[in-house]
Scaffold this motif. Structure first.
Motif, PDB file in Angstrom:
ATOM      1  N   LYS A  81       0.836  -1.212   0.000  1.00 31.30           N
ATOM      2  CA  LYS A  81       0.000   0.000   0.000  1.00 31.30           C
ATOM      3  C   LYS A  81       0.865   1.254   0.000  1.00 31.30           C
ATOM      4  N   LEU A  82       2.109   1.107   0.451  1.00 35.58           N
ATOM      5  CA  LEU A  82       3.085   2.194   0.312  1.00 35.58           C
ATOM      6  C   LEU A  82       3.883   1.956  -0.964  1.00 35.58           C
ATOM      7  N   PRO A  83       4.083   2.960  -1.808  1.00 34.17           N
ATOM      8  CA  PRO A  83       4.944   2.772  -2.989  1.00 34.17           C
ATOM      9  C   PRO A  83       6.345   2.339  -2.562  1.00 34.17           C
ATOM     10  N   GLU A  84       6.973   1.501  -3.370  1.00 30.26           N
ATOM     11  CA  GLU A  84       8.296   0.989  -3.012  1.00 30.26           C
ATOM     12  C   GLU A  84       9.301   2.116  -2.835  1.00 30.26           C
ATOM     13  N   THR A  85       9.250   3.125  -3.717  1.00 29.48           N
ATOM     14  CA  THR A  85      10.209   4.233  -3.613  1.00 29.48           C
ATOM     15  C   THR A  85      10.055   4.963  -2.275  1.00 29.48           C
ATOM     16  N   THR A  86       8.804   5.128  -1.814  1.00 23.15           N
ATOM     17  CA  THR A  86       8.557   5.793  -0.533  1.00 23.15           C
ATOM     18  C   THR A  86       9.080   4.944   0.622  1.00 23.15           C
ATOM     19  N   ALA A  87       8.786   3.647   0.577  1.00 27.34           N
ATOM     20  CA  ALA A  87       9.218   2.743   1.651  1.00 27.34           C
ATOM     21  C   ALA A  87      10.739   2.724   1.770  1.00 27.34           C
ATOM     22  N   ARG A  88      11.426   2.686   0.641  1.00 26.97           N
ATOM     23  CA  ARG A  88      12.886   2.630   0.677  1.00 26.97           C
ATOM     24  C   ARG A  88      13.494   3.996   1.033  1.00 26.97           C
ATOM     25  N   ARG A  89      12.863   5.057   0.600  1.00 26.92           N
ATOM     26  CA  ARG A  89      13.394   6.389   0.887  1.00 26.92           C
ATOM     27  C   ARG A  89      13.371   6.671   2.392  1.00 26.92           C
ATOM     28  N   TYR A  90      12.250   6.347   3.027  1.00 23.13           N
ATOM     29  CA  TYR A  90      12.111   6.658   4.453  1.00 23.13           C
ATOM     30  C   TYR A  90      12.445   5.459   5.345  1.00 23.13           C
ATOM     31  N   ARG A  91      12.803   4.309   4.732  1.00 25.71           N
ATOM     32  CA  ARG A  91      13.133   3.094   5.484  1.00 25.71           C
ATOM     33  C   ARG A  91      11.984   2.716   6.428  1.00 25.71           C
ATOM     34  N   VAL A  92      10.805   2.509   5.816  1.00 26.76           N
ATOM     35  CA  VAL A  92       9.603   2.199   6.601  1.00 26.76           C
ATOM     36  C   VAL A  92       8.829   1.066   5.941  1.00 26.76           C
ATOM     37  N   MET A  93       7.929   0.443   6.695  1.00 25.21           N
ATOM     38  CA  MET A  93       7.000  -0.543   6.143  1.00 25.21           C
ATOM     39  C   MET A  93       5.774  -0.617   7.035  1.00 25.21           C
ATOM     40  N   LEU A  94       4.619  -0.894   6.430  1.00 21.96           N
ATOM     41  CA  LEU A  94       3.381  -1.065   7.182  1.00 21.96           C
ATOM     42  C   LEU A  94       3.372  -2.463   7.789  1.00 21.96           C
ATOM     43  N   LEU A  95       3.268  -2.526   9.119  1.00 25.54           N
ATOM     44  CA  LEU A  95       3.344  -3.811   9.808  1.00 25.54           C
ATOM     45  C   LEU A  95       1.969  -4.426  10.047  1.00 25.54           C
ATOM     46  N   ARG A  96       1.018  -3.591  10.447  1.00 22.36           N
ATOM     47  CA  ARG A  96      -0.294  -4.122  10.824  1.00 22.36           C
ATOM     48  C   ARG A  96      -1.345  -3.037  10.655  1.00 22.36           C
ATOM     49  N   GLU A  97      -2.547  -3.462  10.241  1.00 20.23           N
ATOM     50  CA  GLU A  97      -3.670  -2.530  10.146  1.00 20.23           C
ATOM     51  C   GLU A  97      -4.629  -2.792  11.304  1.00 20.23           C
ATOM     52  N   ASP A  98      -4.835  -1.781  12.149  1.00 14.79           N
ATOM     53  CA  ASP A  98      -5.778  -1.869  13.258  1.00 14.79           C
ATOM     54  C   ASP A  98      -6.999  -1.014  12.950  1.00 14.79           C
ATOM     55  N   PHE A  99      -8.009  -1.082  13.822  1.00 14.91           N
ATOM     56  CA  PHE A  99      -9.232  -0.310  13.586  1.00 14.91           C
ATOM     57  C   PHE A  99      -8.965   1.193  13.649  1.00 14.91           C
ATOM     58  N   ASP A 100      -7.916   1.588  14.366  1.00 12.43           N
ATOM     59  CA  ASP A 100      -7.639   3.014  14.533  1.00 12.43           C
ATOM     60  C   ASP A 100      -6.397   3.476  13.764  1.00 12.43           C
ATOM     61  N   GLY A 101      -5.869   2.657  12.863  1.00 14.15           N
ATOM     62  CA  GLY A 101      -4.738   3.103  12.060  1.00 14.15           C
ATOM     63  C   GLY A 101      -3.775   1.984  11.708  1.00 14.15           C
ATOM     64  N   TYR A 102      -2.543   2.376  11.332  1.00 15.89           N
ATOM     65  CA  TYR A 102      -1.511   1.426  10.930  1.00 15.89           C
ATOM     66  C   TYR A 102      -0.350   1.459  11.928  1.00 15.89           C
ATOM     67  N   LEU A 103       0.217   0.270  12.189  1.00 19.58           N
ATOM     68  CA  LEU A 103       1.484   0.197  12.897  1.00 19.58           C
ATOM     69  C   LEU A 103       2.582   0.290  11.847  1.00 19.58           C
ATOM     70  N   LEU A 104       3.446   1.297  11.972  1.00 15.21           N
ATOM     71  CA  LEU A 104       4.455   1.596  10.956  1.00 15.21           C
ATOM     72  C   LEU A 104       5.846   1.268  11.491  1.00 15.21           C
ATOM     73  N   GLY A 105       6.517   0.295  10.867  1.00 13.26           N
ATOM     74  CA  GLY A 105       7.892  -0.027  11.231  1.00 13.26           C
ATOM     75  C   GLY A 105       8.842   1.001  10.653  1.00 13.26           C
TER      76      GLY A 105
END
Length: 572
Positions: A81-105
Motif C-alpha cells: 500500500k506504500l509505494p516501493e520508492t517511498t518505503a525505501r526512501r524513508y526506510r519504513v514498512m506497514l506492519l499491521r492494520e488496526d481499527f484506529d490506524g496502521y502500525l508503521l515499522g
C-alpha cells in the motif's frame, strides 16, 4: 496522528546516557556528512554502539514498541500500500492494520519529518514502531518482488511479437535499446533472482506456458506465464549476450557473460538445450562482488579449519574436496587458494572454466576444441615450476594419474571429485584406474561437504519426528538418547517463500589419511580402509555432523535425511 513520538536529538541522548563519548559523536557526525547516512546507522557501522542497544534505547525513550521482523509474519499486500520508492526512501514498512490506524515499522523513528510526510499520504493514523534497518530492507526485497512486473513485461513483449510480421531474431537483434520489452523483461528476471539470492535461473518452455524457475537455497520457486510465444525471443537475446550461435537450435550450447544488477557484479554461465517445445535455458549466477571468501566465512567450524589448513600447507601431496554439484566445493577451494597465495609460491590452476580471477595466480581455462585438454595442460603446468597446482576436477584416470604423480614429485595438488563422501573418494580414484600405490602414497586428506537449508527463524516451530525420522535417529544414535531433544521445523511464511527454510549452511567431514588407511589402499583392501577411516577418532561423518545441526535447531531432520540417503553412510 495522535501521540506523535517525542523529538529527540539522538547524539545528545546517547552521550547523556554515557553510551558513546562526545568524541565518538563528533567523529560520527563528520562521517555522516561524507556518507549521508542516518546518525544511528553511522554509529553502529563505526562500532561505537551495538544496534540492539540503540534500538532498545529508542523504544524506551520514544515509548514505542520494538518489533523483531525475523519473527514477524508480514502481509505483502499491506506493505505494498506504500509505494516501493517511498518505503525505501524513508526506510519504513506497514506492519499491521488496526481499527484506529496502521502500525508503521521505522528504521529511524526519530525522523519526524519523514513521518509527517507519510501521514500526509496515508489517510489513517500512523503508530510508529522501531525495527532493524537490515531486517526491514530484507522484507522490502521480498514484499516488492518483481513477479507482477515480469508478468506485465511478458505480456508487453508478446504484443510486440504478435504485431510484428518479421523474424524474432530481427526483433531481438534490433532491440539494442535497454528500454525494449525483451531487454526490460530480462533485466527484471535477473533483478528478481539477485534479490531472492537465487543460484540458478531456469527458463523452460512447455506446451502451453512458459515457466521461469529460480533455485533458492537449493529448491526451485516457479512462476508460470501464459505468454509462451516470448520464449524464443528470450533465448535469442540470451544467446546474443553470451556470443552463442542464434541460428543453432538443434544442439546444446554453453557460454557465459557478465552483467551488473543492483550494484552487484554477476558472472552468468548459460546452458541451452533443445527440448520438446523449444529450447530450455539454465543460467548459473556467480556473484563476484564480494570476491573470494576466506576459509573462516565458508561455514567450516574452526577445529576443521585448523586441520584443513595444516593439510593444504604441506610441501606436497594431494588434497581433495568432494561433493555433488552445487555443494560449495569451488568456494572452499578458492578459500584455500587465497590463503596459499603468497609472493614466494608459484600457483597454477587448470579449470573448466575459470571461476574467479585471482591476482598472482596463473589460471588456465580449458578449450577442448583446440586441444587444450586437462591432460595436455597438466603436463605443461609441471614444466612451469609450480609449488601449488589446482586441478578443477579429476575426471578420468589420465588426469588423476598426472595429478597424483605431481603430488609425489614435490607439488601440493588441490582438486575436486564428484563422490558422496570422503571415504568413497579414495576408493573412487582406484576405481577409475589409478594404481593403488600412487593413491596410497599421494593422498593426504579429503574434505567432503554438503549444503543444508537453515530453518526459517520467522516460522520455526517444535517438531515431533515421524516414523522415518525415528528410524534415522535409531541408526545414527551411537548410544545417544534423543527423547529430551526439541527438534524444530519451519512451517512456511512469506520470509521463506513458504518453504520453511531460509539460507543454507555447510556440513563438512574431513578425513586425514593415516598409515593404516594408506596401507589398506595400497592393498586395495576396501573393508580395511573403510574400517580404519570410521575408527579414526578425529573423523565425524556428514550424517553425524548434520544430525548435530538438527539437535542445535539449525536445520531439520528432513535435511539430515537428505544427506543420509546412502544407507551405508547411515549404518556407520
Amino acid at each position: 496522528m495522535t501521540n506523535p513520538p517525542k523529538r529527540i536529538r539522538l547524539g545528545d541522548l546517547l552521550v547523556e546516557k554515557q553510551m558513546i563519548t562526545e568524541a565518538q559523536l563528533q567523529h560520527a557526525l563528520q562521517e555522516q556528512k561524507l556518507t549521508g547516512r542516518k546518525l544511528g546507522a553511522t554509529l553502529v557501522e563505526l562500532g561505537f554502539i551495538q544496534e540492539n542497544a540503540l534500538l532498545e534505547l529508542l523504544s524506551t525513550q520514544l515509548q514505542i514498541p520494538f518489533v523483531e521482523l525475523k519473527q514477524f509474519r508480514f502481509d505483502r499486500e499491506l506493505i505494498q500500500k506504500l509505494p516501493e520508492t517511498t518505503a525505501r526512501r524513508y526506510r519504513v514498512m506497514l506492519l499491521r492494520e488496526d481499527f484506529d490506524g496502521y502500525l508503521l515499522g521505522m528504521a529511524d523513528p526519530t525522523d519526524i519529518f519523514g513521518l509527517d510526510e507519510l501521514q500526509r499520504q496515508i489517510p489513517k493514523q500512523l503508530k510508529p514502531a522501531v525495527v532493524r534497518e537490515s531486517e526491514l530492507l530484507d522484507v522490502l526485497d521480498i514484499a516488492y518482488s518483481h513477479a507482477s512486473e515480469i508478468a506485465s513485461l511478458a505480456g508487453e513483449l508478446e504484443e510486440e511479437l504478435q504485431e510484428a510480421a518479421v523474424d524474432i531474431a530481427d526483433i531481438v537483434t534490433d532491440a539494442t535499446d535497454s528500454e525494449a520489452p525483451v531487454a526490460r523483461l530480462l533485466q527484471k528476471i535477473f533483478e528478481e533472482a539477485i534479490t531472492t539470492k537465487a543460484s540458478d535461473i531456469h527458463i523452460e518452455p512447455d506446451e502451453k506456458v512458459l515457466r521461469i524457475r529460480n533455485r533458492i537455497d537449493g529448491s526451485l520457486i516457479e512462476q508460470v506465464m501464459n505468454e509462451k510465444r516470448i520464449a524464443p525471443a528470450l533465448v535469442v537475446r540470451l544467446k546474443l549476450m553470451s556470443s552463442l550461435d542464434i541460428s543453432e537450435k538443434r544442439l546444446p550450447q554453453d557460454g557465459r557473460f557478465n552483467l551488473k544488477v543492483k550494484n552487484r557484479n554477476i558472472d552468468v554461465r548459460i546452458s541451452t538445450m533443445p527440448v520438446q517445445f523449444g529450447e530450455s535455458v539454465v543460467m548459473r549466477l556467480l556473484d563476484h562482488t564480494d570476491g573470494v571468501l576466506p576459509l573462516e566465512k565458508v561455514g567450516m567450524p574452526q577445529h576443521l579449519i585448523d586441520r584443513f589448513r595444516k593439510a593444504i600447507t604441506r610441501p606436497h601431496g594431494l588434497v581433495l574436496v568432494t561433493g555433488p554439484t552445487g555443494s560449495g566445493k569451488t568456494t572452499t577451494l578458492y578459500g584455500a587458494l587465497s590463503e596459499l597465495n603468497k609472493p614466494d609460491k608459484k600457483i597454477i590452476t587448470v579449470e573448466d572454466p575459470v571461476e574467479y580471477r585471482l591476482p598472482r595466480i596463473s589460471q588456465v581455462g580449458l578449450h577442448e576444441k583446440i586441444g587444450l585438454t586437462f591432460s595436455n595442460v597438466l603436463r605443461a603446468t609441471l614444466r612451469q615450476d609450480p609449488d601449488i597446482l589446482l586441478v578443477g576436477e579429476i575426471r578420468d584416470s589420465e588426469s588423476a594419474e598426472i595429478a597424483l604423480r605431481a603430488s609425489m614429485t614435490g607439488h601440493m595438488v588441490l582438486s575436486t571429485l564428484h563422490t558422496n563422501d570422503a571415504v568413497t573418494s579414495a576408493l573412487r580414484l582406484i576405481d577409475i584406474g589409478v594404481d593403488s600405490y600412487l593413491v596410497a602414497a599421494s593422498l593426504k586428506a579429503i574434505i567432503a561437504q554438503r549444503l543444508v537449508r537453515r530453518i526459517c527463524g520467522s516460522c520455526v516451530q517444535p517438531h515431533e519426528p515421524d516414523a522415518n525420522e525415528k528410524q534415522l535417529l535409531s541408526l545414527l544414535a551411537n548410544g545417544r538418547d534423543f527423547s529430551s531433544v526439541a527438534f524444530k521445523q519451519g512451517t512456511g511464511c512469506p520470509h521463506c517463500h513458504n518453504t520453511g527454510y531460509r539460507g543454507r549452511v555447510g556440513v563438512f567431514e574431513l578425513l586425514e589419511l593415516n598409515h593404516a588407511m594408506a596401507e589398506a589402499l595400497r592393498l586395495k583392501d576396501i573393508n580395511g580402509f573403510t574400517n580404519a577411516a570410521y575408527e579414526n577418532p578425529n573423523f565425524s561423518p556428514l550424517s553425524q555432523v548434520a544430525l548435530q545441526y538438527a539437535i542445535d535447531g539449525i536445520t531439520s531432520l528432513e535435511e539430515v535425511m537428505s544427506i543420509s540417503a546412502q544407507i551405508d553412510d547411515i549404518e556407520k
